[in-house]
Design a protein around this motif. Structure first.
Motif, PDB file in Angstrom:
ATOM      1  N   PRO A 365      12.256  -4.327  24.402  1.00 43.81           N
ATOM      2  CA  PRO A 365      10.934  -4.713  25.025  1.00 43.81           C
ATOM      3  C   PRO A 365       9.726  -3.809  24.403  1.00 43.81           C
ATOM      4  N   GLU A 366      10.041  -2.418  24.157  1.00 43.90           N
ATOM      5  CA  GLU A 366       9.321  -1.153  24.036  1.00 43.90           C
ATOM      6  C   GLU A 366       8.645  -1.711  22.744  1.00 43.90           C
ATOM      7  N   ILE A 367       9.534  -1.933  21.669  1.00 41.21           N
ATOM      8  CA  ILE A 367       9.311  -2.400  20.381  1.00 41.21           C
ATOM      9  C   ILE A 367       8.290  -3.636  20.480  1.00 41.21           C
ATOM     10  N   PHE A 368       8.513  -4.573  21.109  1.00 36.28           N
ATOM     11  CA  PHE A 368       7.714  -5.681  21.038  1.00 36.28           C
ATOM     12  C   PHE A 368       6.197  -5.157  21.575  1.00 36.28           C
ATOM     13  N   THR A 369       6.042  -4.225  22.546  1.00 36.40           N
ATOM     14  CA  THR A 369       4.858  -4.022  23.150  1.00 36.40           C
ATOM     15  C   THR A 369       3.980  -3.355  21.836  1.00 36.40           C
ATOM     16  N   GLY A 370       4.890  -2.456  21.116  1.00 39.20           N
ATOM     17  CA  GLY A 370       4.372  -1.847  20.104  1.00 39.20           C
ATOM     18  C   GLY A 370       3.759  -2.640  19.095  1.00 39.20           C
ATOM     19  N   ALA A 371       4.690  -3.812  18.781  1.00 35.34           N
ATOM     20  CA  ALA A 371       4.576  -4.488  17.889  1.00 35.34           C
ATOM     21  C   ALA A 371       3.246  -5.429  17.895  1.00 35.34           C
ATOM     22  N   ARG A 372       3.084  -5.587  19.297  1.00 37.26           N
ATOM     23  CA  ARG A 372       1.558  -6.421  19.501  1.00 37.26           C
ATOM     24  C   ARG A 372       0.473  -5.580  19.329  1.00 37.26           C
ATOM     25  N   GLY A 421      -6.967 -13.215  15.126  1.00 35.90           N
ATOM     26  CA  GLY A 421      -6.340 -12.393  16.056  1.00 35.90           C
ATOM     27  C   GLY A 421      -5.752 -12.799  17.249  1.00 35.90           C
ATOM     28  N   TYR A 422      -6.606 -13.736  17.879  1.00 33.62           N
ATOM     29  CA  TYR A 422      -6.063 -14.025  19.450  1.00 33.62           C
ATOM     30  C   TYR A 422      -4.503 -14.932  19.082  1.00 33.62           C
ATOM     31  N   GLY A 423      -4.551 -15.721  17.946  1.00 30.05           N
ATOM     32  CA  GLY A 423      -3.464 -16.421  17.424  1.00 30.05           C
ATOM     33  C   GLY A 423      -2.284 -15.517  17.372  1.00 30.05           C
ATOM     34  N   ILE A 424      -2.548 -14.676  16.589  1.00 30.81           N
ATOM     35  CA  ILE A 424      -1.218 -13.604  16.499  1.00 30.81           C
ATOM     36  C   ILE A 424      -0.812 -13.099  17.779  1.00 30.81           C
ATOM     37  N   ASP A 425      -1.710 -12.510  18.419  1.00 30.67           N
ATOM     38  CA  ASP A 425      -1.126 -12.083  19.768  1.00 30.67           C
ATOM     39  C   ASP A 425      -0.616 -13.400  20.590  1.00 30.67           C
ATOM     40  N   VAL A 426      -1.062 -14.415  20.709  1.00 31.55           N
ATOM     41  CA  VAL A 426      -0.129 -15.317  21.330  1.00 31.55           C
ATOM     42  C   VAL A 426       1.035 -15.557  20.874  1.00 31.55           C
ATOM     43  N   LEU A 427       1.171 -15.689  19.431  1.00 30.85           N
ATOM     44  CA  LEU A 427       2.535 -15.738  18.708  1.00 30.85           C
ATOM     45  C   LEU A 427       3.405 -14.919  19.051  1.00 30.85           C
ATOM     46  N   MET A 428       2.913 -13.576  19.090  1.00 29.44           N
ATOM     47  CA  MET A 428       3.750 -12.386  19.513  1.00 29.44           C
ATOM     48  C   MET A 428       4.286 -12.530  20.993  1.00 29.44           C
ATOM     49  N   ARG A 429       3.262 -12.972  21.903  1.00 32.55           N
ATOM     50  CA  ARG A 429       3.656 -12.913  23.043  1.00 32.55           C
ATOM     51  C   ARG A 429       4.795 -14.129  23.537  1.00 32.55           C
ATOM     52  N   LYS A 430       4.599 -15.227  22.786  1.00 32.60           N
ATOM     53  CA  LYS A 430       5.646 -16.201  22.703  1.00 32.60           C
ATOM     54  C   LYS A 430       6.934 -15.834  22.231  1.00 32.60           C
ATOM     55  N   ALA A 431       6.889 -14.811  21.183  1.00 27.77           N
ATOM     56  CA  ALA A 431       8.460 -14.612  20.572  1.00 27.77           C
ATOM     57  C   ALA A 431       8.877 -13.379  21.421  1.00 27.77           C
ATOM     58  N   GLU A 432       8.025 -12.580  22.120  1.00 31.30           N
ATOM     59  CA  GLU A 432       8.497 -11.833  23.093  1.00 31.30           C
ATOM     60  C   GLU A 432       9.123 -12.404  24.079  1.00 31.30           C
ATOM     61  N   ASN A 433       8.341 -13.616  24.726  1.00 29.94           N
ATOM     62  CA  ASN A 433       9.274 -14.047  25.950  1.00 29.94           C
ATOM     63  C   ASN A 433      10.528 -14.630  25.541  1.00 29.94           C
ATOM     64  N   LYS A 434      10.723 -15.083  24.380  1.00 35.90           N
ATOM     65  CA  LYS A 434      11.759 -15.771  24.001  1.00 35.90           C
ATOM     66  C   LYS A 434      13.087 -14.648  23.560  1.00 35.90           C
ATOM     67  N   LEU A 435      12.517 -13.713  22.958  1.00 33.54           N
ATOM     68  CA  LEU A 435      13.456 -12.595  22.325  1.00 33.54           C
ATOM     69  C   LEU A 435      13.889 -11.678  23.511  1.00 33.54           C
ATOM     70  N   VAL A 436      12.933 -11.186  24.284  1.00 36.78           N
ATOM     71  CA  VAL A 436      13.306 -10.360  25.352  1.00 36.78           C
ATOM     72  C   VAL A 436      12.899 -10.781  26.709  1.00 36.78           C
ATOM     73  N   PRO A 437      13.566 -12.036  27.167  1.00 36.05           N
ATOM     74  CA  PRO A 437      13.314 -12.506  28.366  1.00 36.05           C
ATOM     75  C   PRO A 437      13.455 -11.495  29.566  1.00 36.05           C
TER      76      PRO A 437
END
Ligand SMILES: Nc1ncnc2c1ncn2[C@@H]1O[C@H](COP(=O)(O)OP(=O)(O)O)[C@@H](O)[C@H]1O
Ligand SMILES: [Mg+2]
Lengths: 442, 267
Positions: A365-372, A421-437
């Motif tokens: 979760p922390e890594i994903f926040t950082g990645a975003r 930029g917005y699209g990237i963030d949306v994708l990252m959030r999607k990935a986050e929800n999928k990978l670290v539910p």
């Protein structure tokens, strides 16, 4: 120095007034729409569900969700304001546009002998992106010593007309324009005429200023339809030999590579710092020093070191992502509940298993926040780096266009940069929800 | 020799300000195989410290511990631990959590699956194998924690206030479960609690600890755990000996607390 500071303060105060005005207009529209929406939704009983039963909503964060109607309305409002300000042809005229077309005025001159005569000036104002119209053939010269004149002006521009040039005796001392459209004038005064105003210069010439209207000039902000047609052209032909999407592609490629490198090295570095006292001590000064240095400040150094090629930009993005990912990974390791570690060891896990089965997933979760965050920073940095030095890229496209005052291309670039930029963030959030539910639900 | 032997264990924490805390002083204990021991005491009397030392997470400043004749030097799967909360792995589902220990040891998957199914039955979570941890209530999570510990087949189960975060009703059910498991598996269980009733119900043997320095204040042998196996715990609580014992221990702890309060106030 004091004067400069004072100027800054004055500018700031002016800005406060300006910002307040803009916000006020936007908020007034918002309030009006909100009121209408309230009437509409109340009439239909649209507020349903659990939240509608809450009596305490002011201060209850969970009761506040984005009203999607408001979001759509805001976007439409901004678009409409854009149309209005630029006098777009998509909507009926709201603000007076600059004058384009033909008009005329009369001037009365007095010659050296004290005689007066009146002549007509035909004014042709043509659009800035239109061809200069053909001059009318042979004007009737008129009678008397004052001869009729003719002037062609680009919209919003001013032109100095020397009516005396073709007048008989116009060069003699004592010749003077004394009236315009019957209004007496002297030098250095302004008189209005049908479609603008006329300034009588110090030298006694007439400076013709057709009305500029209240809309913005395309140089500053082109109307939407113009931006759209530029977009179509840009899409087809590219700009300066590079396709629009090719530019975007290059920016994206740099971000992806720089970000990936940042993750590749930053995450293990963060883990090392989270797991080992010596390594934490070793890297601490570097990380703590580099963290607050904005990547943009590194651009000059990177250009000196690597030149303006791809290596420089990718190194810059790598550095931008590296510290963010390092710190995120370190925080992820530090954040592991000691009970989990103890439990894993008690269940017979080895160090290696602890790392891969507990520490790594626990820090996701922390890594994903950082990645975003890192992705956002990288995207901003790549555009800035391209503004400074690049042959291709979204940033390069807009800076090149700005040099030729191609505001429509600049605006297209900015919109695309924002959307991506917005699209990237949306994708990252999607990935986050999928990978670290489990994020935030520990 | 079998069981756990704690020989003159002391633990002194040095504080950053230069002082130190005698969390444990000269603890001597012998815990037999299959024993159900509950440890009770006011907050700060060293219960968690004692358990962490037994689990092998901490080395005592002096003294030795031995398990089945060999010294305890670190965590080991022979000593399983059940934490109060937050020790389950949120990134795994219930079945994977329970199968974690065997998996780490390289047990064949079929064997793990069989074990997990059996344990899910024991803790009453047959239908929850695929659920994620964050989808489960606190009580269910503790059932998973128990099952995960049992999956490793430890000789001793150490529990640090495992039911402390549960509501009263869930807690009662879990107490029955602990008794069941103790009887079914015959494991040595050491359970820390700050609830007097729980300590009485879940201890054939009950240690009351006292703080500053942390030490064993009093020891009881109790019949209630045996009575409680397979029975209604509320019946056990109505046993004529239960109430007086509870009151006796309660006032003992009250006295300790007052003493601590008095000491800190005068300090
Ligand atoms: N890591 C530590 N550093 C310093 N003091 C500690 C540490 N762990 C525990 N203590 C102190 O040791 C005493 C016993 O703590 P603990 O075993 O947690 O008690 P209990 O579990 O009975 O509440 C307390 O006074 C506590 O403040
Ligand atoms: Mg404790």
């Amino acid at each position: 120095m004091i004067q400069e500071v004072f100027d800054v303060i004055v500018t700031t105060l002016r800005m406060v007034v300006g910002i307040t005005l803009i916000m006020a207009v936007f908020l007034l529209v918002s309030m009006a729409l909100s009121f209408l929406y309230g009437l509409y939704s109340k009439g239909r009983g649209m507020t349903k569900g659990y939240t509608s039963l809450k009596t305490v909503t002011f201060g209850d964060e969970s009761a506040v969700t984005a009203n999607r109607f408001a979001s759509v309305a805001a976007v439409v409002t901004i678009f409409l304001l854009w149309c209005i300000a630029t006098g777009s042809s998509l909507i009926p005229t709201v603000l007076p546009p600059p004058f384009v077309g033909e008009t005329e005025f009369e001037y009365t001159a007095r010659n050296a002998n004290g005689e007066t005569d009146t002549a007509t000036v035909l004014v042709q104002v043509y659009g800035s992106d239109a061809e200069r119209p053909d001059e009318p053939e042979a004007l009737p010269p008129g009678d008397g010593f004052a001869r009729n004149d003719f002037v062609q002006i680009v919209e919003r521009r001013t032109k100095v007309l020397k009516v005396q040039n073709n007048d008989e005796g116009g060069k003699e001392d004592g010749y003077e324009v004394i009236e315009i459209n019957g209004t007496p004038v002297t030098r250095e005064t302004v008189v209005p005429f049908a479609k603008g105003e006329i300034y009588v210069t110090k030298q006694g010439s007439l400076s013709v200023r057709p009305s500029t209207g209240l809309t913005m000039e395309a140089l500053y902000l082109p109307p939407p339809e113009k931006v759209w047609s530029s977009f179509i052209t840009l899409n087809k032909e590219g700009y300066q030999g590079v396709g629009l999407w090719e530019n975007v592609f290059w920016s994206l490629i740099r971000v992806v590579i720089g970000f990936s490198l940042g993750c590749l090295f930053g995450i293990p570095l963060g883990f090392a710092m989270g797991l080992n006292s010596w390594l934490r001590g070793w890297f601490d000064p570097i990380v703590e020093f580099m963290r607050p240095v904005p990547p943009l400040a590194l651009i000059p150094l990177v250009i000196i070191w690597f030149g303006i090629g791809e290596q420089g930009k990718i190194s810059l993005l790598f550095l931008a992502a590296l510290w963010i990912m390092t710190i995120a990974a370190r925080a992820g390791v530090s954040g592991v509940n000691i009970s989990k570690v103890h439990a894993a060891y008690s269940l017979g896990a080895t160090r290696r298993q602890l790392l891969t089965k507990v520490i790594l997933p626990n820090s996701l979760p922390e890594i994903f926040t950082g990645a975003r965050v890192a992705m956002g920073v990288c995207w901003g940095t790549v555009v800035a780096a391209e503004l400074v030095a690049a042959e291709k890229g979204a940033g390069k496209m807009i800076i090149a266009a700005s040099k030729f005052s191609l505001t429509d291309i600049v605006i297209i670039g900015i919109i695309i940069i924002g959307v991506i930029g917005y699209g990237i963030d949306v994708l990252m959030r999607k990935a986050e929800n999928k990978l670290v539910p489990w994020k935030g639900r520990g | 020799m079998t069981g756990l032997v704690i020989d003159d264990v002391s633990m002194t924490f040095e504080l950053p300000n230069g002082g130190n805390v005698e969390a444990l002083k000269n603890i001597n204990l012998q815990i037999n195989e299959g024993e159900l021991l509950s440890v009770l005491g006011p907050s700060g009397c060293g219960k968690t410290t004692l358990l962490n030392i037994l689990a092998g997470f901490l080395a005592p400043t002096s003294g030795t511990m031995a398990m089945n004749g060999h010294a305890i030097t670190g965590p080991h799967s022979e000593r399983g631990m059940v934490f109060q909360q937050g020790a389950l792995f949120e990134w795994m589902n219930v079945a994977k959590n329970i199968g974690f220990g065997p998996k780490m040891k390289g047990t064949p998957q079929a064997e793990i699956d069989a074990k997990v199914t059996e344990l899910l039955g024991i803790v009453g979570l047959q239908d929850f194998a695929e659920k994620m941890i964050y989808e489960m209530s606190g009580g269910m999570q503790q059932r998973v924690a128990l099952a995960r510990c049992l999956a490793n087949d430890p000789d001793v189960i150490l529990m640090d206030e495992p039911l402390g975060a549960l509501d009263a009703l869930t807690r009662e059910k879990m107490q029955s479960l602990v008794l069941d498991i103790w009887k079914k598996t015959g494991k040595t269980i050491i359970l820390i609690t700050h609830s007097v009733e729980e300590a009485l119900l879940l201890g054939e043997r009950l240690l009351v600890m006292a703080p500053r320095p942390g030490r064993v204040h009093k020891e009881y042998r109790l019949p209630f755990a045996e009575m409680g196996v397979g029975a209604d715990l509320r019946e056990v609580k109505r046993h004529p000996d239960f109430g007086p014992k509870r009151d006796e221990i309660l006032s003992m702890i009250w006295d300790m607390e007052e003493e601590i309060m008095g000491r800190t106030e005068s300090a």
